[in-house]
Write an enzyme that holds these catalytic residues in place. Structure first.
Site, short mmCIF file in Angstrom:
data_model
loop_
_atom_site.label_atom_id
_atom_site.label_comp_id
_atom_site.label_asym_id
_atom_site.label_seq_id
_atom_site.Cartn_x
_atom_site.Cartn_y
_atom_site.Cartn_z
N TRP A 103 0.84 -1.20 0.00
CA TRP A 103 0.00 0.00 0.00
C TRP A 103 0.87 1.25 0.00
O TRP A 103 0.67 2.18 -0.77
CB TRP A 103 -0.92 0.00 1.22
CG TRP A 103 -2.00 1.05 1.19
CD1 TRP A 103 -3.31 0.85 0.88
CD2 TRP A 103 -1.86 2.45 1.48
NE1 TRP A 103 -4.00 2.04 0.95
CE2 TRP A 103 -3.13 3.04 1.32
CE3 TRP A 103 -0.79 3.25 1.86
CZ2 TRP A 103 -3.36 4.40 1.52
CZ3 TRP A 103 -1.01 4.61 2.06
CH2 TRP A 103 -2.29 5.17 1.89
N ASP A 180 5.74 -7.36 1.20
CA ASP A 180 4.44 -7.59 0.55
C ASP A 180 4.62 -7.68 -0.96
O ASP A 180 4.99 -6.69 -1.61
CB ASP A 180 3.53 -6.42 0.92
CG ASP A 180 2.11 -6.56 0.39
OD1 ASP A 180 1.81 -7.57 -0.25
OD2 ASP A 180 1.31 -5.64 0.64
N CYS A 218 -7.01 -3.26 -2.38
CA CYS A 218 -6.60 -3.15 -0.98
C CYS A 218 -7.48 -4.05 -0.14
O CYS A 218 -8.69 -4.15 -0.37
CB CYS A 218 -6.72 -1.70 -0.51
SG CYS A 218 -6.46 -1.49 1.26
N SER A 378 -4.44 -2.80 11.59
CA SER A 378 -4.53 -1.82 10.50
C SER A 378 -5.01 -0.44 10.94
O SER A 378 -5.96 -0.31 11.71
CB SER A 378 -5.50 -2.36 9.43
OG SER A 378 -5.67 -1.41 8.41
N PRO A 379 -4.39 0.61 10.38
CA PRO A 379 -4.93 1.97 10.55
C PRO A 379 -6.25 2.16 9.83
O PRO A 379 -6.90 3.19 10.01
CB PRO A 379 -3.84 2.86 9.94
CG PRO A 379 -2.60 2.04 9.96
CD PRO A 379 -3.07 0.64 9.72
#
Length: 526
Positions: A103, A180, A218, A378-379
């Site tokens: 991301w 990732d 995502c 996760s944010p």
């Protein structure tokens, strides 16, 4: 005798064999340069860090309180400063890694500019960031050892012995990176080629997800599409072959499933007999039973238990899973991945709920007793709201009076001083330890923290500096805090390598060296 002293003697012997042409070479200087460059290649790093991670996995199996953690970093400097800070505060890098988020690569490192997390960035951008991160971590080693060598030169007696001990037992800033690779950026061959670049750059651990490559989303967005198990397993095998080809025999593969939030598939799996893996995948499809004479033009039909079934197909040509099957699909994905070469699991969830995660892990462990997760703290989750609602729901279920609270508005600052909020904050504080113990989570990471900290700190500085605080906005809000908190990069010239450069100038040119660290260097003010 220390490794450092061994190197001095070995280089001294080499110097003697080469005669007068090497008269100006200092064995001690050369030994110092070797010590400051412990890792010669990315493969050296991958092999070293793989062993660390394997040992940590075994330690966690024996004691779930020994979980590991990381923060996502989008630049080498950010990763370097994180590890310098960890060493400063904890005197160790034990069980603390780096995470490299696809991301953040898409959003911050693509030559196209900011992109959504849909695998549209350059394939090589991730391996380039792995190399950059390790370049900065190796420089942190060189900088720290350079400082110790200068202290060693100035010391005597017991003080000299203590400094020598620090050199001999130096703790490197180089730690495992979980990298990732998204959905593999193409077919299995593309995944293999890219995995090799990751590993050659230093990655000992590669995370890959079971979404389609061409329309990857995502994990916290809608529209996710998964692939049949055999397609995903081919990519897991491709990554394993990449590790083996490059001699990283204990490299780690994290198999991520997005099935909890993915309601669509692009393909109907190939199946040759009832109950095989393809048949299990297809069993989750949302289908209507149909008679042969009721088939329409272009209908796709599967046969199961003697019946003809028509999977529900969208105008996009995607097929739909039955609602409510996400957890069962996650469990099957996870078991299948571990049975076919993956080492760790990643289950992408829509909320941080230990009960939900633990329930799936319990089912997985019925088949794979030592199954372990990497989990995205996760944010994308509203942690405050989620945990306040969890406490609210528990209180309500227990018959407590919750009339003072509006469940939908629990994020409101007016609740910050309530008992409910205090309990929620305590659950957030202990979430990682609790989930490690109760939900099989070996590694906790935050994918995008430094994206958010960069934005927050820049906002604070811009507000003050461009407002009525002027230069005080920087001095009080940044520099004064750096000095008082002992932030190493307050001496930014030193952090950028000026002292290392001075050492090298002296090695190369002797008394003729023009060095930067003289009395007029303004860094002497700190």
């Amino acid at each position: 005798m220390s490794h450092y002293q061994d190197d001095i003697q070995a280089i001294a012997a080499l110097k003697e064999r080469n005669g007068s042409a090497w008269n100006a070479i200092s064995p001690e200087a050369a030994a110092r340069m070797r010590a400051q460059n412990k890792f010669k290649t990315g493969l050296d790093i991958a092999r070293y860090t793989a062993k660390i991670m394997r040992a940590d996995m075994a330690r966690y199996d024996a004691d779930p309180s020994q979980y590991t953690q990381s923060l996502g970093c989008w630049h080498g400097f950010i990763g370097q400063q994180k590890m310098i800070s960890i060493k400063k505060h904890f005197n160790s890098t034990d069980r603390r890694y780096l995470y490299l988020s696809g991301w953040m690569v898409a959003a911050l490192r693509s030559e196209f500019g900011p992109l959504p997390d849909q695998s549209m960035h350059e394939k090589t951008a991730v391996s380039a960031l792995i190399k950059e991160l390790y370049t900065f971590l190796r420089q942190a080693d060189a900088r720290e050892l350079g400082g110790l060598f200068r202290q060693l030169d100035a010391a005597s007696g017991d003080a000299k012995k203590a400094i020598q001990d620090k050199i001999d037992n130096h703790v490197t800033h180089v730690v495992p990176i979980i990298a990732d690779i998204d959905a593999g950026f193409g077919n299995a061959e593309a995944t293999y080629l890219l995995a090799k670049q990751f590993i050659e750059a230093g990655a000992c651990c590669i995370q890959i997800e079971n979404q389609v490559s061409d329309e990857k989303q995502c994990g916290h967005q809608d529209g996710k599409v998964t692939v049949p198990h055999e397609d995903f397993l081919a990519k897991i095998r491709a990554v394993r072959y990449a590790f083996l080809e490059l001699g990283v025999e204990d490299g780690i593969i994290v198999a991520r499933t997005d099935s909890l939030g993915a309601g669509l598939t692009k393909q109907i799996a190939v199946t040759s007999q009832p109950g095989d893996l393809g048949d299990q995948y297809n069993a989750f499809l949302d289908c209507d039973e149909v008679a042969a004479d009721a088939l329409g033009n272009g209908d796709v039909i599967i046969k199961r238990d003697g019946k003809l079934l028509r999977p529900k197909r969208l105008p996009s040509n995607l097929f739909q899973f039955r609602p409510g099957t996400g957890e069962a699909r996650c469990v099957l994905d996870s078991i299948t991945s571990l049975q076919n070469g993956a080492d760790l699991l990643w289950i992408e969830t829509e909320k941080p709920h230990i009960g939900q995660i633990g329930g799936m892990v319990k089912e997985i462990r019925k088949v794979i007793p030592n199954a372990k997760l990497v989990y995205n703290n996760s944010p994308s989750f509203n942690w405050t709201l989620n945990f306040r609602q969890q406490v609210y729901d528990r209180m309500k279920a227990e018959g407590q009076d919750v009339s003072a609270y509006d469940r939908a508005a629990l994020m409101n600052v007016e609740y910050d001083t309530t008992t409910l909020a205090a309990e929620a904050d305590e659950k957030i504080r202990t979430f990682q330890a609790d989930a490690a113990r109760e939900a099989g989570i070996f590694h906790h990471l935050i994918t995008l923290p430094t994206y958010h900290t960069a934005a927050l700190s820049t906002d604070n500085l811009a507000k003050e500096y461009f407002g009525d605080q002027g230069m005080l906005g920087y001095v009080a809000g940044v520099q004064r805090k750096e000095i008082r908190q002992g932030i190493a990069c307050v001496k930014h010239q030193n952090m950028s390598g000026s002292d290392i450069g001075d050492d090298h100038k002296e090695y190369f040119s002797g008394e003729a060296a023009l060095k930067a660290a003289g009395k007029d260097n303004t860094m002497n003010q700190f």
